[in-house]
Design a protein around this motif. Structure first.
Motif, mmCIF file in Angstrom:
data_model
loop_
_atom_site.group_PDB
_atom_site.id
_atom_site.type_symbol
_atom_site.label_atom_id
_atom_site.label_comp_id
_atom_site.label_asym_id
_atom_site.label_seq_id
_atom_site.Cartn_x
_atom_site.Cartn_y
_atom_site.Cartn_z
ATOM 1 N N ASP A 77 0.709 -1.161 0.049
ATOM 2 C CA ASP A 77 0.135 0.065 0.101
ATOM 3 C C ASP A 77 0.744 1.135 0.096
ATOM 4 O OD1 ASP A 77 -2.512 1.096 -0.239
ATOM 5 O OD2 ASP A 77 -2.441 1.473 1.978
ATOM 6 N N ALA A 78 2.054 1.366 0.660
ATOM 7 C CA ALA A 78 2.894 2.261 0.538
ATOM 8 C C ALA A 78 3.743 2.622 -0.871
ATOM 9 C CB ALA A 78 4.083 2.211 1.693
ATOM 10 N N LEU A 79 3.416 1.602 -1.662
ATOM 11 C CA LEU A 79 4.382 1.752 -2.929
ATOM 12 C C LEU A 79 3.364 2.271 -4.262
ATOM 13 C CD1 LEU A 79 6.281 -1.671 -2.447
ATOM 14 C CD2 LEU A 79 6.943 0.675 -2.199
ATOM 15 N N ALA A 80 4.090 3.067 -4.981
ATOM 16 C CA ALA A 80 3.210 3.232 -6.278
ATOM 17 C C ALA A 80 3.066 2.085 -7.204
ATOM 18 C CB ALA A 80 4.035 4.496 -6.994
ATOM 19 N N THR A 81 4.214 1.254 -7.242
ATOM 20 C CA THR A 81 3.856 0.162 -8.054
ATOM 21 C C THR A 81 4.944 -1.104 -7.552
ATOM 22 O OG1 THR A 81 6.198 0.675 -9.426
ATOM 23 C CG2 THR A 81 3.892 1.446 -10.444
ATOM 24 N N ILE A 82 4.447 -2.194 -7.788
ATOM 25 C CA ILE A 82 5.262 -3.443 -7.434
ATOM 26 C C ILE A 82 5.415 -4.422 -8.640
ATOM 27 C CG2 ILE A 82 4.140 -3.260 -5.010
ATOM 28 C CD1 ILE A 82 2.081 -5.479 -6.129
ATOM 29 N N HIS A 83 6.261 -5.309 -8.420
ATOM 30 C CA HIS A 83 6.625 -6.191 -9.517
ATOM 31 C C HIS A 83 6.041 -7.668 -9.056
ATOM 32 C CE1 HIS A 83 9.231 -3.219 -10.578
ATOM 33 N NE2 HIS A 83 9.312 -3.647 -11.868
ATOM 34 N N VAL A 84 5.397 -8.265 -9.774
ATOM 35 C CA VAL A 84 4.941 -9.636 -9.534
ATOM 36 C C VAL A 84 5.439 -10.474 -10.883
ATOM 37 C CG1 VAL A 84 2.992 -8.887 -8.059
ATOM 38 C CG2 VAL A 84 2.689 -9.370 -10.660
ATOM 39 N N SER A 85 5.256 -11.848 -10.553
ATOM 40 C CA SER A 85 5.402 -12.730 -11.794
ATOM 41 C C SER A 85 4.591 -12.419 -12.869
ATOM 42 C CB SER A 85 5.471 -14.129 -11.267
ATOM 43 O OG SER A 85 5.755 -14.959 -12.349
ATOM 44 N N GLY A 86 4.990 -12.573 -14.211
ATOM 45 C CA GLY A 86 4.296 -12.412 -15.352
ATOM 46 C C GLY A 86 3.733 -13.734 -15.952
ATOM 47 N N GLY A 87 4.099 -14.779 -15.129
ATOM 48 C CA GLY A 87 3.308 -16.196 -15.526
ATOM 49 C C GLY A 87 4.414 -17.009 -16.133
ATOM 50 N N ARG A 88 5.658 -16.754 -16.035
ATOM 51 C CA ARG A 88 6.748 -17.573 -16.625
ATOM 52 C C ARG A 88 7.853 -17.111 -15.704
ATOM 53 N NH1 ARG A 88 9.984 -15.191 -20.442
ATOM 54 N NH2 ARG A 88 8.861 -13.863 -21.813
ATOM 55 N N ARG A 89 8.866 -18.088 -15.677
ATOM 56 C CA ARG A 89 10.073 -17.520 -15.115
ATOM 57 C C ARG A 89 10.858 -16.620 -15.812
ATOM 58 N NH1 ARG A 89 11.328 -24.007 -13.741
ATOM 59 N NH2 ARG A 89 9.807 -24.186 -12.073
ATOM 60 N N GLY A 90 11.331 -15.600 -15.471
ATOM 61 C CA GLY A 90 12.368 -14.480 -16.191
ATOM 62 C C GLY A 90 11.315 -13.277 -16.677
ATOM 63 N N LEU A 91 10.068 -13.503 -16.413
ATOM 64 C CA LEU A 91 9.100 -12.566 -16.730
ATOM 65 C C LEU A 91 8.478 -11.648 -15.475
ATOM 66 C CD1 LEU A 91 7.702 -10.811 -19.008
ATOM 67 C CD2 LEU A 91 5.787 -12.613 -18.908
ATOM 68 N N GLU A 92 8.628 -10.364 -15.371
ATOM 69 C CA GLU A 92 7.952 -9.445 -14.125
ATOM 70 C C GLU A 92 7.082 -8.772 -14.758
ATOM 71 O OE1 GLU A 92 8.365 -9.827 -10.452
ATOM 72 O OE2 GLU A 92 9.171 -11.695 -11.383
ATOM 73 N N ILE A 93 6.068 -8.519 -14.061
ATOM 74 C CA ILE A 93 5.059 -7.351 -14.559
ATOM 75 C C ILE A 93 4.994 -6.231 -13.590
ATOM 76 C CG2 ILE A 93 2.554 -6.757 -14.378
ATOM 77 C CD1 ILE A 93 1.987 -9.484 -15.516
ATOM 78 N N CYS A 94 5.031 -5.015 -13.800
ATOM 79 C CA CYS A 94 5.072 -4.016 -12.684
ATOM 80 C C CYS A 94 3.768 -3.240 -12.916
ATOM 81 C CB CYS A 94 6.379 -3.036 -12.991
ATOM 82 S SG CYS A 94 6.072 -1.640 -12.116
ATOM 83 N N LEU A 95 3.073 -3.095 -11.770
ATOM 84 C CA LEU A 95 1.809 -2.206 -11.728
ATOM 85 C C LEU A 95 1.380 -1.713 -10.524
ATOM 86 C CD1 LEU A 95 -1.074 -5.121 -11.653
ATOM 87 C CD2 LEU A 95 1.147 -5.734 -11.002
#
Length: 156
Positions: free
Chosen positions: A119-137
């Motif tokens: 909640d204190a962050l503007a964006t976070i990174h989570v897995s994009g659905g495969r190893r080696g892929l991150e989603i920032c949102l």
């Protein structure tokens, strides 16, 4: 593209993708992502699955710099106890492989809990659905798409 990315595109949510070369010898996928992308470990979140004592599966999203507090997750999910789901169970329930499990685009919607630190962050990174892929949102966008809620579920 992965089901996670397709879900974001369909919903019209703002996000960015970051890719890195996954090292199959890496024992900690989230820490590997943070290191490879030069990101702070409190901004990269890992997606974990737990089995609640009432039989439900729950998704817990916590910073890679912390561990999941199973007692706190159980409380947040209105259960008495929680235990980590085994890898096969997690893969079957989500449709993703361990190390690439995204909280987005899963086979079916599960109760989802995002650690309150997000909640204190503007964006976070989570897995994009495969190893080696991150989603920032934005954390809000993640909660909206997963039907999740914030809860203090991480510990040092």
């Amino acid at each position: 593209m992965t089901p996670a990315v397709k879900q974001l595109e369909k919903a019209g949510i703002a996000f960015t993708l970051a890719e890195y070369a996954h090292d199959a010898r890496s024992p900690a996928y989230g820490e590997e992502a943070a290191r490879a992308l030069a990101l702070p470990t409190d901004e990269v979140f890992k997606t974990l699955l737990a089995r609640l004592d009432d039989g439900r599966l729950a998704v817990a999203i916590v910073p890679v710099s912390h561990q999941l507090d199973l007692k706190a997750l159980a409380r947040a999910a209105n259960a008495r106890k929680a235990r980590m789901a085994d890898a096969d169970e997690a893969q079957r329930a989500t449709g993703y492989v361990v190390g690439g499990i995204s909280p987005l685009g899963q086979k079916r919607r599960l109760a989802t809990f995002l650690d309150a630190s997000a909640d204190a962050l503007a964006t976070i990174h989570v897995s994009g659905g495969r190893r080696g892929l991150e989603i920032c949102l934005a954390p809000d966008a993640l909660l909206k798409l997963t039907g999740g809620r914030l809860a203090s579920i991480a510990r040092d």
